[in-house]
Write an enzyme that holds these catalytic residues in place. Structure first.
Site, PDB file in Angstrom:
ATOM      1  N   GLU A   1      69.700  68.149  22.705  1.00  0.00           N
ATOM      2  CA  GLU A   1      69.325  69.388  22.808  1.00  0.00           C
ATOM      3  C   GLU A   1      70.623  70.280  22.400  1.00  0.00           C
ATOM      4  O   GLU A   1      71.675  69.928  22.480  1.00  0.00           O
ATOM      5  CB  GLU A   1      68.996  69.563  24.232  1.00  0.00           C
TER       6      GLU A   1
ATOM      7  N   HIS B   1      64.513  80.999  27.609  1.00  0.00           N
ATOM      8  CA  HIS B   1      64.470  79.751  26.644  1.00  0.00           C
ATOM      9  C   HIS B   1      64.186  80.474  25.246  1.00  0.00           C
ATOM     10  O   HIS B   1      63.178  81.072  25.319  1.00  0.00           O
ATOM     11  CB  HIS B   1      63.494  78.756  27.153  1.00  0.00           C
TER      12      HIS B   1
ATOM     13  N   ARG C   1      72.108  77.842  24.197  1.00  0.00           N
ATOM     14  CA  ARG C   1      70.942  78.570  24.425  1.00  0.00           C
ATOM     15  C   ARG C   1      70.823  80.160  24.261  1.00  0.00           C
ATOM     16  O   ARG C   1      70.043  80.639  23.925  1.00  0.00           O
ATOM     17  CB  ARG C   1      70.229  78.020  25.731  1.00  0.00           C
TER      18      ARG C   1
ATOM     19  N   HIS D   1      63.502  81.734  31.735  1.00  0.00           N
ATOM     20  CA  HIS D   1      63.341  80.195  31.926  1.00  0.00           C
ATOM     21  C   HIS D   1      64.142  79.563  33.264  1.00  0.00           C
ATOM     22  O   HIS D   1      63.410  78.827  33.767  1.00  0.00           O
ATOM     23  CB  HIS D   1      63.901  79.770  30.777  1.00  0.00           C
TER      24      HIS D   1
ATOM     25  N   ARG E   1      73.509  77.838  31.478  1.00  0.00           N
ATOM     26  CA  ARG E   1      73.221  76.416  31.730  1.00  0.00           C
ATOM     27  C   ARG E   1      73.084  75.356  30.458  1.00  0.00           C
ATOM     28  O   ARG E   1      72.521  75.945  29.587  1.00  0.00           O
ATOM     29  CB  ARG E   1      71.926  76.142  32.520  1.00  0.00           C
TER      30      ARG E   1
HETATM   31  P1  FAD Z   1      60.988  73.436  41.721  1.00  0.00           P
HETATM   32  O1  FAD Z   1      60.767  71.956  41.116  1.00  0.00           O
HETATM   33  O2  FAD Z   1      60.323  74.514  41.051  1.00  0.00           O
HETATM   34  O3  FAD Z   1      60.246  73.317  43.347  1.00  0.00           O
HETATM   35  C1  FAD Z   1      60.319  74.501  44.047  1.00  0.00           C
HETATM   36  C2  FAD Z   1      59.323  74.099  45.349  1.00  0.00           C
HETATM   37  O4  FAD Z   1      59.494  75.277  46.272  1.00  0.00           O
HETATM   38  C3  FAD Z   1      57.950  74.267  44.991  1.00  0.00           C
HETATM   39  O5  FAD Z   1      57.306  72.856  45.564  1.00  0.00           O
HETATM   40  C4  FAD Z   1      57.285  75.339  45.322  1.00  0.00           C
HETATM   41  O6  FAD Z   1      56.022  75.396  45.874  1.00  0.00           O
HETATM   42  C5  FAD Z   1      58.138  75.533  46.566  1.00  0.00           C
HETATM   43  N1  FAD Z   1      58.217  76.720  47.107  1.00  0.00           N
HETATM   44  C6  FAD Z   1      58.808  77.885  46.596  1.00  0.00           C
HETATM   45  N2  FAD Z   1      58.970  78.994  47.328  1.00  0.00           N
HETATM   46  C7  FAD Z   1      58.293  78.637  48.489  1.00  0.00           C
HETATM   47  C8  FAD Z   1      58.099  79.229  49.627  1.00  0.00           C
HETATM   48  N3  FAD Z   1      58.392  80.423  49.993  1.00  0.00           N
HETATM   49  N4  FAD Z   1      57.412  78.537  50.709  1.00  0.00           N
HETATM   50  C9  FAD Z   1      57.249  77.089  50.613  1.00  0.00           C
HETATM   51  N5  FAD Z   1      57.413  76.563  49.422  1.00  0.00           N
HETATM   52  C10 FAD Z   1      58.143  77.271  48.349  1.00  0.00           C
HETATM   53  N6  FAD Z   1      65.516  71.286  33.618  1.00  0.00           N
HETATM   54  C11 FAD Z   1      66.124  70.010  32.971  1.00  0.00           C
HETATM   55  O7  FAD Z   1      67.394  69.744  33.322  1.00  0.00           O
HETATM   56  N7  FAD Z   1      65.752  69.416  31.932  1.00  0.00           N
HETATM   57  C12 FAD Z   1      64.487  69.982  31.384  1.00  0.00           C
HETATM   58  O8  FAD Z   1      63.913  69.190  30.498  1.00  0.00           O
HETATM   59  C13 FAD Z   1      64.026  70.890  31.954  1.00  0.00           C
HETATM   60  N8  FAD Z   1      62.573  71.441  31.425  1.00  0.00           N
HETATM   61  C14 FAD Z   1      62.061  72.635  31.913  1.00  0.00           C
HETATM   62  C15 FAD Z   1      60.776  72.977  31.087  1.00  0.00           C
HETATM   63  C16 FAD Z   1      60.203  73.879  31.931  1.00  0.00           C
HETATM   64  C17 FAD Z   1      58.909  74.400  31.385  1.00  0.00           C
HETATM   65  C18 FAD Z   1      60.704  74.717  33.071  1.00  0.00           C
HETATM   66  C19 FAD Z   1      59.785  75.836  33.559  1.00  0.00           C
HETATM   67  C20 FAD Z   1      61.748  74.194  33.556  1.00  0.00           C
HETATM   68  C21 FAD Z   1      62.674  73.177  32.827  1.00  0.00           C
HETATM   69  N9  FAD Z   1      64.109  72.770  33.523  1.00  0.00           N
HETATM   70  C22 FAD Z   1      64.591  71.525  32.987  1.00  0.00           C
HETATM   71  C23 FAD Z   1      64.330  73.339  34.693  1.00  0.00           C
HETATM   72  C24 FAD Z   1      63.969  72.332  35.802  1.00  0.00           C
HETATM   73  O9  FAD Z   1      62.697  72.083  35.776  1.00  0.00           O
HETATM   74  C25 FAD Z   1      64.048  73.064  37.184  1.00  0.00           C
HETATM   75  O10 FAD Z   1      65.582  73.732  37.401  1.00  0.00           O
HETATM   76  C26 FAD Z   1      63.990  72.244  38.380  1.00  0.00           C
HETATM   77  O11 FAD Z   1      62.877  71.238  38.326  1.00  0.00           O
HETATM   78  C27 FAD Z   1      64.039  72.831  39.674  1.00  0.00           C
HETATM   79  O12 FAD Z   1      63.695  72.100  40.750  1.00  0.00           O
HETATM   80  P2  FAD Z   1      63.952  72.481  42.117  1.00  0.00           P
HETATM   81  O13 FAD Z   1      63.465  71.195  43.031  1.00  0.00           O
HETATM   82  O14 FAD Z   1      65.080  73.336  42.558  1.00  0.00           O
HETATM   83  O15 FAD Z   1      62.518  73.389  42.341  1.00  0.00           O
HETATM   84  C1  SIN Z   2      63.397  71.955  27.297  1.00  0.00           C
HETATM   85  O1  SIN Z   2      62.861  70.896  27.228  1.00  0.00           O
HETATM   86  O2  SIN Z   2      63.751  72.548  26.127  1.00  0.00           O
HETATM   87  C2  SIN Z   2      64.011  72.418  28.513  1.00  0.00           C
HETATM   88  C3  SIN Z   2      65.241  71.799  28.812  1.00  0.00           C
HETATM   89  C4  SIN Z   2      65.947  72.594  29.944  1.00  0.00           C
HETATM   90  O3  SIN Z   2      65.671  73.563  30.389  1.00  0.00           O
HETATM   91  O4  SIN Z   2      67.055  71.983  30.683  1.00  0.00           O
END
Ligand code: FAD
Ligand code: SIN
Length: 533
Positions: free
Chosen positions: A111, A236, A282, A343, A378
């Site tokens: 990537e 993104h 990015r 993103h 990032r």
């Molecule tokens: P999340 O997985 O977003 O979980 C948040 C949780 O908090 C959820 O359960 C939600 O319901 C809960 N929540 C929020 N507010 C409240 C509230 N007030 N009360 C109760 N619950 C609440 N990163 C990578 O490293 N590699 C990738 O390939 C990648 N691809 C991505 C593709 C997409 C489409 C997106 C959107 C992001 C991507 N990212 C990627 C970024 C990465 O997915 C996220 O940064 C990461 O998953 C965040 O994890 P988290 O556990 O912090 O939060």
């Molecule tokens: C992607 O698959 O392009 C998302 C990867 C990331 O946000 O780290």
């Protein structure tokens, strides 16, 4: 409601933390909607880890810091990249199946910003695989409860319960809205953990699901925690441009496998912006696309991977291929229309790698935290990794905190605010939602100016007055809670952006187009009660 550990958020960070704490604590994990509705679930590209024989921790660290544009904390970067192989091995032990090559070793994707192939992935639905396996694992522990449709509204601190409480303030738990019953429940916990993910919904166009309203950042700010680097919102470069696609992400891994960005005329353009072309960091790619679209009045650019052929494309990117087909685009034949969208929040609740924040009894893990790993931008696929490493460190800290002898936590008084109903409320709330997201997109996007930022600040301050009035007078609804939070996060982004009088990483302003290390090689830290800008 009472528990040892209250984990607000059930994505990769919250669930990993819960699983690691299950042997020694009672854990409640709250999700504000269904348990799979998280940013984690939608992750495509994968998890970065230097596991290839010709890769190294030094190289992963160098790439992370180059993307971060002088603002990463080298100690944090070193610790995270060195722990990456352990973190992915543990996921595998927990049942996560990464795609493998013919030799049975993990197939590694490439990537932007990475100088080597180092991204472990499960085809193009890595997040789904991780979220599902973690949920299975969590549900196997009797000491973990995963609760859906519970929205944390506010953190409760000792000072809020008793303004004369002695010593430094500490978190006692949270008020939580139970969506089904419409009641606010006071939750008391010995340690509260914010794992609420990102804030993409602050912007009109975002790759994030609807839950990403920055609740953890807004709640922490109201509770007195330090918030850092909110100006660094990552856009993104390639989301599908289609009215029904809701900014569906087309993974950077598509460019990693040779996808070329073209103008609508078919001409490639990225070499004019960076020697690494499509695989530049990015921020560079998103700005280049934004610039070309504005210069030509184009609604989108094109992402072309047709030359890789149907068999390869459908095998490596089955999910993206199918989704695009459903919108009428055959990736093997048609270049895809793509645009940038909000993103990832590089900033957030200022936290150490073990989740410790500036408020006692309150930890923050995952995207909602700001540890110094990402700096001003990032590196792709470093976010899932950071969540895993943080959850591991935070679980050890939680064990220590629970082991400390502490005075019994005071009970939390019941929630009291207005209970009026108003038929206008829904209309005003949805109008204000739209307004915040639109002016953030128009004035606080990829390219900024002080004038636009001040205009946005003025708008958000007016809106916040209106929102607060609703908040105290009327029955609390999920939409109102989220609106209040996106307005707070919008204000934090604008104020942070106004403070940074330079261009660095994801913060690009026409008024100060150069990086200024002498004055701004430092984090932007905001605290309640401070005026910025
Ligand atoms: P999340 O997985 O977003 O979980 C948040 C949780 O908090 C959820 O359960 C939600 O319901 C809960 N929540 C929020 N507010 C409240 C509230 N007030 N009360 C109760 N619950 C609440 N990163 C990578 O490293 N590699 C990738 O390939 C990648 N691809 C991505 C593709 C997409 C489409 C997106 C959107 C992001 C991507 N990212 C990627 C970024 C990465 O997915 C996220 O940064 C990461 O998953 C965040 O994890 P988290 O556990 O912090 O939060
Ligand atoms: C992607 O698959 O392009 C998302 C990867 C990331 O946000 O780290």
């Amino acid at each position: 409601m009472e528990t040892d550990l209250l984990v607000i958020g059930g994505g990769i960070a919250g669930l990993t933390f819960a699983i690691k704490c299950a042997p020694f604590a009672r854990v409640a994990v709250l999700s504000k909607r269904e348990r799979t509705e998280t940013n984690t679930f939608y992750a495509q590209g994968g998890v970065a880890a230097a596991v290839a024989p010709d890769d190294s921790f030094e190289s992963h660290a160098r790439d992370t810091m180059a993307a971060g544009d002088g603002l990463c904390d080298p100690a944090v970067v070193g610790e995270v990249v060195r722990d990456a192989p352990r973190a992915v091995r543990e996921l595998e032990e927990w049942g996560v199946r990464f795609s493998a090559g013919p030799d049975g070793r993990p197939a590694l994707g490439r990537e932007g910003g990475h100088s080597a192939r180092r991204v472990l992935h499960a085809a193009d639905a890595t997040g789904r695989e991780i979220q599902e396996r973690l949920l299975e694992r969590a549900s196997a522990h009797a000491s973990i409860r995963v609760l859906e449709d519970k929205i944390a509204v506010n953190l409760v601190t000792a000072r809020k319960v008793d303004p004369a409480a002695p010593g430094p303030d500490r978190c006692l738990g949270a008020y939580v809205l139970d969506r089904a019953g419409g009641r606010i429940e006071p939750w008391r916990a010995r340690v509260t953990v914010l794992a609420t993910g990102g804030a993409g919904k602050v912007y009109l166009y975002t790759s994030n699901p609807d839950v990403a309203t920055g609740d953890g950042i807004a709640m922490a700010f109201r509770a007195g925690a330090e918030i850092a680097n909110m100006e660094f919102i990552q856009f993104h470069p390639t989301c599908l441009y289609h009215p029904q696609a809701k900014s569906f992400l087309v993974s950077e891994a598509v460019r990693g496998e040779g996808g070329v960005l073209r103008l609508p005329s078919g001409e490639p353009f990225m070499r004019r912006y960076h020697p690494d072309a499509e695989l530049a960091p990015r921020d560079v790619v998103a700005r280049a696309i934004d610039n070309e679209m504005k210069a030509r009045g184009a609604a989108h650019v094109l992402l072309d991977i047709t030359h890789r052929g149907r068999e390869f494309i459908a095998g490596r990117f089955p999910n993206i291929y199918e989704k695009c087909l459903s919108f009428g685009y055959d990736m093997a034949r048609d270049p895809l229309p793509v645009v940038p969208a909000a993103h990832y929040a590089c900033g957030g609740v200022r936290a150490a790698l073990d989740g410790r924040t500036s408020v006692g009894g309150l930890l923050a893990v995952g995207e909602t935290a700001c540890t110094g790993l990402h700096g001003a931008n990032r590196l792709a696929s470093n976010s899932l990794l950071e969540s895993l490493v943080m959850a591991d460190r935070a679980a050890r800290l939680a064990r220590d905190l629970l082991g400390e002898r502490a005075a019994p936590a005071p009970s939390i008084p019941p929630w009291t605010t207005g209970n009026a109903r108003d038929s206008d409320e829904m209309v005003v709330v949805s109008h204000n939602w739209d307004e915040v997201r639109r002016f953030m997109w128009d004035y606080v996007g990829i390219v900024r100016t002080d004038k636009r930022l001040r205009r946005a600040l003025n708008r958000v301050e007016n809106l916040q007055r209106e929102i607060l009035q609703y908040y105290w007078d009327f029955i609390i609804t999920a939409d109102l809670v989220e609106l209040r939070n996106i307005a707070t996060v919008a204000e934090l982004i604008i104020r942070s952006a106004l403070r940074r009088k330079e261009s660095r990483g994801l913060h690009h302003t026409l008024d100060y187009p150069r990086r200024d290390d002498a004055r701004f090689r430092r984090d932007t830290v905001l605290m309640p009660g401070e005026e910025g800008g």
